[in-house]
Design a protein around this motif. Sequence first.
Motif, PDB file in Angstrom:
ATOM      1  N   ARG A 142       0.926  -1.125  -0.014  1.00 22.55           N
ATOM      2  CA  ARG A 142       0.091  -0.089   0.098  1.00 22.55           C
ATOM      3  C   ARG A 142       0.726   1.163  -0.101  1.00 22.55           C
ATOM      4  NH1 ARG A 142      -1.513   2.413   4.781  1.00 22.55           N
ATOM      5  NH2 ARG A 142      -0.145   1.772   6.912  1.00 22.55           N
ATOM      6  N   ARG A 143       2.159   1.214   0.541  1.00 23.77           N
ATOM      7  CA  ARG A 143       2.878   2.361   0.430  1.00 23.77           C
ATOM      8  C   ARG A 143       3.510   2.749  -0.937  1.00 23.77           C
ATOM      9  NH1 ARG A 143       6.611  -0.228   5.158  1.00 23.77           N
ATOM     10  NH2 ARG A 143       5.852  -2.206   4.351  1.00 23.77           N
ATOM     11  N   ALA A 144       3.155   1.808  -1.741  1.00 26.02           N
ATOM     12  CA  ALA A 144       3.427   2.285  -3.269  1.00 26.02           C
ATOM     13  C   ALA A 144       2.348   3.021  -4.016  1.00 26.02           C
ATOM     14  CB  ALA A 144       3.977   0.810  -4.128  1.00 26.02           C
ATOM     15  N   TRP A 145       1.341   3.274  -3.132  1.00 23.51           N
ATOM     16  CA  TRP A 145       0.227   4.099  -3.875  1.00 23.51           C
ATOM     17  C   TRP A 145      -0.054   5.339  -2.834  1.00 23.51           C
ATOM     18  CZ3 TRP A 145      -1.727   2.188  -8.413  1.00 23.51           C
ATOM     19  CH2 TRP A 145      -1.270   1.093  -8.718  1.00 23.51           C
ATOM     20  N   SER A 146      -0.531   6.214  -3.552  1.00 23.78           N
ATOM     21  CA  SER A 146      -1.073   7.609  -3.169  1.00 23.78           C
ATOM     22  C   SER A 146      -2.348   7.253  -2.279  1.00 23.78           C
ATOM     23  CB  SER A 146      -1.190   8.838  -4.142  1.00 23.78           C
ATOM     24  OG  SER A 146      -2.086   8.240  -5.131  1.00 23.78           O
ATOM     25  N   GLU A 147      -2.628   8.322  -1.833  1.00 17.89           N
ATOM     26  CA  GLU A 147      -4.096   8.212  -1.035  1.00 17.89           C
ATOM     27  C   GLU A 147      -4.948   7.922  -1.789  1.00 17.89           C
ATOM     28  OE1 GLU A 147      -6.310  10.789   2.481  1.00 17.89           O
ATOM     29  OE2 GLU A 147      -4.384  11.866   1.466  1.00 17.89           O
ATOM     30  N   ASP A 148      -5.120   8.276  -3.007  1.00 17.37           N
ATOM     31  CA  ASP A 148      -6.286   8.048  -3.822  1.00 17.37           C
ATOM     32  C   ASP A 148      -6.642   6.568  -4.352  1.00 17.37           C
ATOM     33  OD1 ASP A 148      -4.506   7.670  -5.838  1.00 17.37           O
ATOM     34  OD2 ASP A 148      -5.374   9.399  -6.915  1.00 17.37           O
ATOM     35  N   ARG A 149      -5.446   5.648  -4.057  1.00 20.34           N
ATOM     36  CA  ARG A 149      -5.416   4.140  -4.532  1.00 20.34           C
ATOM     37  C   ARG A 149      -5.516   4.000  -6.021  1.00 20.34           C
ATOM     38  NH1 ARG A 149      -8.744   1.476   0.392  1.00 20.34           N
ATOM     39  NH2 ARG A 149      -8.006   2.565   2.148  1.00 20.34           N
ATOM     40  N   LEU A 150      -5.355   4.919  -6.760  1.00 18.00           N
ATOM     41  CA  LEU A 150      -5.534   4.911  -8.208  1.00 18.00           C
ATOM     42  C   LEU A 150      -4.101   5.325  -8.956  1.00 18.00           C
ATOM     43  CD1 LEU A 150      -8.898   6.715  -8.934  1.00 18.00           C
ATOM     44  CD2 LEU A 150      -8.368   4.130  -9.063  1.00 18.00           C
ATOM     45  N   HIS A 151      -3.355   5.994  -8.116  1.00 22.77           N
ATOM     46  CA  HIS A 151      -2.016   6.418  -8.497  1.00 22.77           C
ATOM     47  C   HIS A 151      -0.768   5.912  -7.700  1.00 22.77           C
ATOM     48  CE1 HIS A 151      -4.959   9.451 -10.453  1.00 22.77           C
ATOM     49  NE2 HIS A 151      -4.395   8.941 -11.575  1.00 22.77           N
ATOM     50  N   LEU A 152       0.247   5.689  -8.422  1.00 22.40           N
ATOM     51  CA  LEU A 152       1.352   5.479  -7.393  1.00 22.40           C
ATOM     52  C   LEU A 152       2.021   6.858  -6.758  1.00 22.40           C
ATOM     53  CD1 LEU A 152       3.627   3.749 -10.108  1.00 22.40           C
ATOM     54  CD2 LEU A 152       2.312   2.656  -8.279  1.00 22.40           C
ATOM     55  N   SER A 153       2.455   6.283  -5.384  1.00 32.64           N
ATOM     56  CA  SER A 153       3.111   7.257  -4.496  1.00 32.64           C
ATOM     57  C   SER A 153       4.402   7.768  -5.061  1.00 32.64           C
ATOM     58  CB  SER A 153       3.216   6.777  -3.316  1.00 32.64           C
ATOM     59  OG  SER A 153       4.090   5.586  -3.180  1.00 32.64           O
ATOM     60  N   SER A 154       5.127   8.759  -4.324  1.00 27.80           N
ATOM     61  CA  SER A 154       6.398   8.893  -4.817  1.00 27.80           C
ATOM     62  C   SER A 154       7.294   7.961  -4.897  1.00 27.80           C
ATOM     63  CB  SER A 154       6.941  10.068  -3.965  1.00 27.80           C
ATOM     64  OG  SER A 154       6.266  11.318  -4.258  1.00 27.80           O
ATOM     65  N   ALA A 155       7.266   6.804  -3.763  1.00 29.14           N
ATOM     66  CA  ALA A 155       7.980   5.715  -3.603  1.00 29.14           C
ATOM     67  C   ALA A 155       7.718   4.585  -4.642  1.00 29.14           C
ATOM     68  CB  ALA A 155       7.875   5.104  -2.165  1.00 29.14           C
ATOM     69  N   GLY A 156       6.281   4.546  -4.799  1.00 28.72           N
ATOM     70  CA  GLY A 156       6.038   3.826  -6.124  1.00 28.72           C
ATOM     71  C   GLY A 156       6.631   3.922  -7.441  1.00 28.72           C
ATOM     72  N   HIS A 157       6.513   5.493  -7.870  1.00 30.27           N
ATOM     73  CA  HIS A 157       7.050   5.923  -9.124  1.00 30.27           C
ATOM     74  C   HIS A 157       8.497   5.669  -9.255  1.00 30.27           C
ATOM     75  CE1 HIS A 157       3.974   7.884 -11.244  1.00 30.27           C
ATOM     76  NE2 HIS A 157       3.568   8.569 -10.004  1.00 30.27           N
ATOM     77  N   ALA A 158       9.133   5.799  -7.974  1.00 36.74           N
ATOM     78  CA  ALA A 158      10.869   5.354  -7.905  1.00 36.74           C
ATOM     79  C   ALA A 158      11.218   3.820  -8.229  1.00 36.74           C
ATOM     80  CB  ALA A 158      11.239   5.862  -6.627  1.00 36.74           C
ATOM     81  N   ARG A 159      10.204   3.181  -7.683  1.00 33.18           N
ATOM     82  CA  ARG A 159      10.350   1.521  -7.883  1.00 33.18           C
ATOM     83  C   ARG A 159      10.052   1.481  -9.364  1.00 33.18           C
ATOM     84  NH1 ARG A 159      10.748  -2.386  -3.254  1.00 33.18           N
ATOM     85  NH2 ARG A 159      10.693  -0.895  -1.447  1.00 33.18           N
ATOM     86  N   VAL A 160       8.996   2.090  -9.824  1.00 32.07           N
ATOM     87  CA  VAL A 160       8.908   1.644 -11.310  1.00 32.07           C
ATOM     88  C   VAL A 160       9.880   2.341 -12.263  1.00 32.07           C
ATOM     89  CG1 VAL A 160       7.546   2.284 -13.417  1.00 32.07           C
ATOM     90  CG2 VAL A 160       6.447   1.610 -11.199  1.00 32.07           C
ATOM     91  N   ALA A 161      10.471   3.665 -12.062  1.00 33.49           N
ATOM     92  CA  ALA A 161      11.603   4.039 -12.589  1.00 33.49           C
ATOM     93  C   ALA A 161      12.876   3.303 -12.584  1.00 33.49           C
ATOM     94  CB  ALA A 161      11.928   5.312 -12.142  1.00 33.49           C
ATOM     95  N   LEU A 162      13.177   2.481 -11.543  1.00 37.18           N
ATOM     96  CA  LEU A 162      14.164   1.577 -11.260  1.00 37.18           C
ATOM     97  C   LEU A 162      14.088   0.527 -12.126  1.00 37.18           C
ATOM     98  CD1 LEU A 162      14.585   1.727  -7.388  1.00 37.18           C
ATOM     99  CD2 LEU A 162      16.598   2.265  -9.012  1.00 37.18           C
ATOM    100  N   ARG A 163      12.855  -0.070 -12.169  1.00 35.54           N
ATOM    101  CA  ARG A 163      12.582  -1.327 -13.245  1.00 35.54           C
ATOM    102  C   ARG A 163      12.534  -0.975 -14.570  1.00 35.54           C
ATOM    103  NH1 ARG A 163      10.173  -6.157 -12.459  1.00 35.54           N
ATOM    104  NH2 ARG A 163      11.793  -6.368 -10.890  1.00 35.54           N
ATOM    105  N   ALA A 164      12.116   0.402 -14.907  1.00 31.99           N
ATOM    106  CA  ALA A 164      12.254   0.720 -16.287  1.00 31.99           C
ATOM    107  C   ALA A 164      13.956   0.736 -16.680  1.00 31.99           C
ATOM    108  CB  ALA A 164      11.570   1.871 -16.591  1.00 31.99           C
ATOM    109  N   ALA A 165      14.501   1.255 -15.894  1.00 34.05           N
ATOM    110  CA  ALA A 165      16.283   1.303 -16.118  1.00 34.05           C
ATOM    111  C   ALA A 165      16.652  -0.007 -16.539  1.00 34.05           C
ATOM    112  CB  ALA A 165      16.645   2.103 -14.848  1.00 34.05           C
ATOM    113  N   GLN A 166      16.248  -0.875 -15.519  1.00 31.85           N
ATOM    114  CA  GLN A 166      16.754  -2.331 -15.641  1.00 31.85           C
ATOM    115  C   GLN A 166      16.325  -2.705 -16.841  1.00 31.85           C
ATOM    116  OE1 GLN A 166      15.116  -4.325 -12.326  1.00 31.85           O
ATOM    117  NE2 GLN A 166      16.630  -4.176 -10.967  1.00 31.85           N
ATOM    118  N   VAL A 167      14.988  -2.441 -17.338  1.00 34.89           N
ATOM    119  CA  VAL A 167      14.794  -3.161 -18.722  1.00 34.89           C
ATOM    120  C   VAL A 167      15.595  -2.636 -19.939  1.00 34.89           C
ATOM    121  CG1 VAL A 167      12.925  -3.248 -20.449  1.00 34.89           C
ATOM    122  CG2 VAL A 167      12.415  -3.717 -18.060  1.00 34.89           C
ATOM    123  N   LEU A 168      16.263  -1.495 -19.453  1.00 34.75           N
ATOM    124  CA  LEU A 168      16.922  -0.690 -20.690  1.00 34.75           C
ATOM    125  C   LEU A 168      18.330  -1.139 -20.484  1.00 34.75           C
ATOM    126  CD1 LEU A 168      15.203   2.931 -20.728  1.00 34.75           C
ATOM    127  CD2 LEU A 168      15.125   1.141 -22.526  1.00 34.75           C
ATOM    128  N   GLY A 169      18.548  -2.031 -19.622  1.00 37.22           N
ATOM    129  CA  GLY A 169      20.086  -2.617 -19.682  1.00 37.22           C
ATOM    130  C   GLY A 169      20.935  -1.511 -18.578  1.00 37.22           C
TER     131      GLY A 169
END
Length: 272
Positions: free
Chosen positions: A175-202
Amino acid sequence: MLAPAAAGFGSYAAVGDSFTEGVGDPGPGEAFVGWADRLAGLLAGRRAEGGPPGAFRYANLAVRGRLLDRIIDEQVPRAVTLAPDLVTFCAGGNDILRPGSDPDALAERFEGAVADLRAVVGTVLVCTGFDTRGVPVLGLLRGKIATYNAHIRAVADRYGCPVLDLWSLRSIHDRRAWSEDRLHLSSAGHARVALRAAQVLGIETPSDPDLPWPPEPLRLPAQVRKDNLHWAREYLVPWIGRRLRGESSGDDVLPKRPELLPLEPARLESCR
């Protein structure tokens, strides 16, 4: 599929809706940051450290609330005109949320846009939808999301696109990956996705985006019920109301970065 190491990317354009605009990750003023901006900062850093000479340029064309057809009509042609080295294309989620939407038909239109982008862009990264297992209301759409995801993967195979697989990113089930509206990621969630995108790009990242979250205090059932009622009153009911009225949160919103402008390097923070 992994993309080549991204040191050579000199330009990047992000295409999509609120997920790519960065809603849920507050920035300066009324702007949002989000995973795409965070990824762009890292790419700018790699360009500065070891890539060819020249400033890294970044555009973010995404607008909250946009449906797939409007993204294809407005943002995809703009991205084609800009012709950057990299495009991230994440779209269709808002359509899936609407009653009667057909993931097969959406996928056909999605594929046409990917074909247009791949004709001029060297790397087009596409995104799957999130796994909504256990999410109130949205959990009912899990089958449609899975069907759309399967199409996206097939399109990626046909056009040689790396895939940012959000369904498999287990850490964003917290739940900490999501903002209060539960529809959009939180700052921490966005950071996790950015890390995964970077991994996908090598790209080597400072930590694993699927790293477990630190323990948090146990919430009592009464507090969970109170939180759910607050969420339904403050976010769910207004969201349903907008859908019934045919309104969008992005009706009067313009892209925050419509041009390929130079971007200063930034680092992706660790998940610890």
